[in-house]
Design a protein around this motif. Structure first.
Motif, mmCIF file in Angstrom:
data_model
loop_
_atom_site.group_PDB
_atom_site.id
_atom_site.type_symbol
_atom_site.label_atom_id
_atom_site.label_comp_id
_atom_site.label_asym_id
_atom_site.label_seq_id
_atom_site.Cartn_x
_atom_site.Cartn_y
_atom_site.Cartn_z
ATOM 1 N N ASN A 149 38.841 20.130 101.819
ATOM 2 C CA ASN A 149 38.067 20.049 100.587
ATOM 3 C C ASN A 149 38.745 20.736 99.402
ATOM 4 N N PHE A 150 39.837 21.452 99.674
ATOM 5 C CA PHE A 150 40.583 22.144 98.616
ATOM 6 C C PHE A 150 42.069 21.879 98.881
ATOM 7 N N HIS A 151 42.503 20.663 98.596
ATOM 8 C CA HIS A 151 43.742 20.103 99.127
ATOM 9 C C HIS A 151 44.990 20.949 98.891
ATOM 10 N N ASP A 152 45.147 21.498 97.709
ATOM 11 C CA ASP A 152 46.383 22.213 97.391
ATOM 12 C C ASP A 152 46.254 23.724 97.564
ATOM 13 N N ILE A 153 45.133 24.188 98.063
ATOM 14 C CA ILE A 153 44.889 25.625 98.187
ATOM 15 C C ILE A 153 45.109 26.048 99.644
ATOM 16 N N PRO A 154 46.060 26.948 99.920
ATOM 17 C CA PRO A 154 46.299 27.383 101.304
ATOM 18 C C PRO A 154 45.143 28.218 101.838
#
Length: 415
Positions: free
Chosen positions: A195-200
């Protein structure tokens, strides 16, 4: 030959060939940055002594970090007769971090700055033993609401740190088993990251998160070898050796709450019997309290949560005081065993149970201090953590921040 391994949120990585000029440059850069993070505010002379870099190399790195807005000047040090030295601090506004702590019946979410200081937090309850999908959906919704409430942009979020009870595979972001939550093989990092594609997303045990806060903002500034014990709904342990958390073979080091203290004792949620956690935490109040309740008809105890028992003990409730005394006896013996096993410089006590420590800390110390080493005049300090409850959320944030700013000794494998 390059060696494959796993790191950074489950991505495949491989070691960079050591000795390259670019690698050395990057290692020095992050060394300087982390010294500033740890010892801020700090001047160039102090940085140079700490990292053993020449003047020109250090000047280049500081200028680069300043231009990238990772550090900032914050004035000058007091003069001792010469020219005043400029002071530097890490730029806490470089981004935001989301921190999540999963408890038995609630999640606590926070957004922090890049110094791991909490900006805002939110608590969301759920039924005990809820499914991973239910809790993950609450985490996602909670993050969305926190970001919206504080009028922030998702592009500012540098990472999400999740803390949970249980055995954790940190590299893959998987909760292998949490008997308190009733979960097994939950790929929580992947579930949240969808749900937060670019957030590790990074995951670790609750107690290790608290210990990260101790390392960066508490006793770690003074000591390099210590233990952190959390007391409350359960019993946790984190082991620090030479400023680093010891994780063991599969990341499970520190499960001393599941060492046996009473043979054939109370059945533990882990499946064993007689675990220390069943006697030196809130579980003891629930187990023993229910057994004894009929013997104390005048007791005012309505529940056996830690704070409720402590409050009634302060009012003179006989059952509550008996439970506190017996729990603290087991806790003191457990800590004595830790001291005899690890010979630490100090043991730091933390957790919600320590909010009422005045009721039992003296008794715990009397037992713990009577250990193997004390008979050889070797003392071990038993301290209460100076950090507050926000330390758990600081730790979740530091889980992210420390990953972002670790020395780049790996490169990703190209699929």
């Amino acid at each position: 030959m390059k060696k494959e391994s796993s790191l950074k949120g489950g991505k495949k990585v491989k070691d960079i060939k050591t000795g390259s000029k670019e690698l050395i440059k990057e290692i020095n850069r992050y060394k300087v940055l982390n010294i500033i993070r740890k010892k801020q505010p700090i001047n160039r002379v102090e940085i140079s002594k700490a990292c053993n870099l020449g003047t020109s190399t250090l000047s280049y790195i500081i200028d680069e970090l300043t231009n990238q807005q990772l550090i900032k000047e914050v004035g000058e040090s007091s003069s001792t007769g010469g020219r005043r030295a400029k002071l530097y601090e890490f730029n806490e506004d470089f981004g935001l971090v989301v921190s999540v702590k999963i408890e038995e019946e609630q999640i606590i979410l926070a957004i922090t700055d890049m110094n791991a200081d909490v900006i805002d937090l939110k608590k969301v309850g759920f039924e005990r033993k809820s499914s991973p999908n239910i809790v993950v959906n609450l985490i996602i919704d909670g993050i969305l609401k926190l970001v919206e409430k504080n009028q922030r942009e998702y592009s500012q979020i540098r990472g999400i740190g999740i803390l949970s009870s249980g055995l954790i595979n940190r590299q893959k972001g998987v909760i292998l088993r949490s008997s308190m939550l009733g979960w097994k093989n939950v790929h929580i990092a992947e579930m949240v990251q969808k749900n937060f594609h670019d957030i590790p997303v990074f995951v670790d045990k609750n107690i290790n998160g608290y210990t990260l806060a101790e390392l960066w903002k508490g006793e770690g500034k003074e000591s390099k070898d210590f233990l952190v014990v959390s007391i409350g709904a359960g019993l946790g342990l984190s082991i620090v050796k030479d400023y680093k958390i010891y994780y063991g073979f599969v990341g499970g080091a520190g499960e001393f709450g599941h060492t046996t203290i009473v043979v054939d004792g109370y059945r533990c949620h882990c499946g064993q019997q007689g675990c220390l956690e069943m006697y030196a935490s809130e579980f003891y109040f629930q187990n023993k309290g229910k057994e004894l309740l009929s013997q104390y008809p005048n007791s005012s105890l309505k529940s056996f949560y830690f704070h409720e028992v402590a409050q009634q003990a302060m009012k003179g409730d006989e059952l509550a005081n008996r439970l506190i005394k017996e729990m603290s006896t087991y806790l003191g013996i457990g800590i004595r065993n830790l001291i005899n096993t690890f010979n630490p410089e100090k043991v730091i006590l933390a957790g919600e149970g320590m909010n009422d420590s005045q009721l039992f800390i003296k008794h715990v110390k009397e037992i713990a201090y009577d250990n193997f080493f004390s008979r050889a005049d070797v003392s071990t300090k038993l301290l209460e953590s100076k950090l507050n409850d926000s330390a758990w959320l600081m730790g979740g944030a530091l889980l992210v921040i420390n990953h972002i700013f670790q020395a780049p000794i790996y490169e990703e494998v190209k699929e």
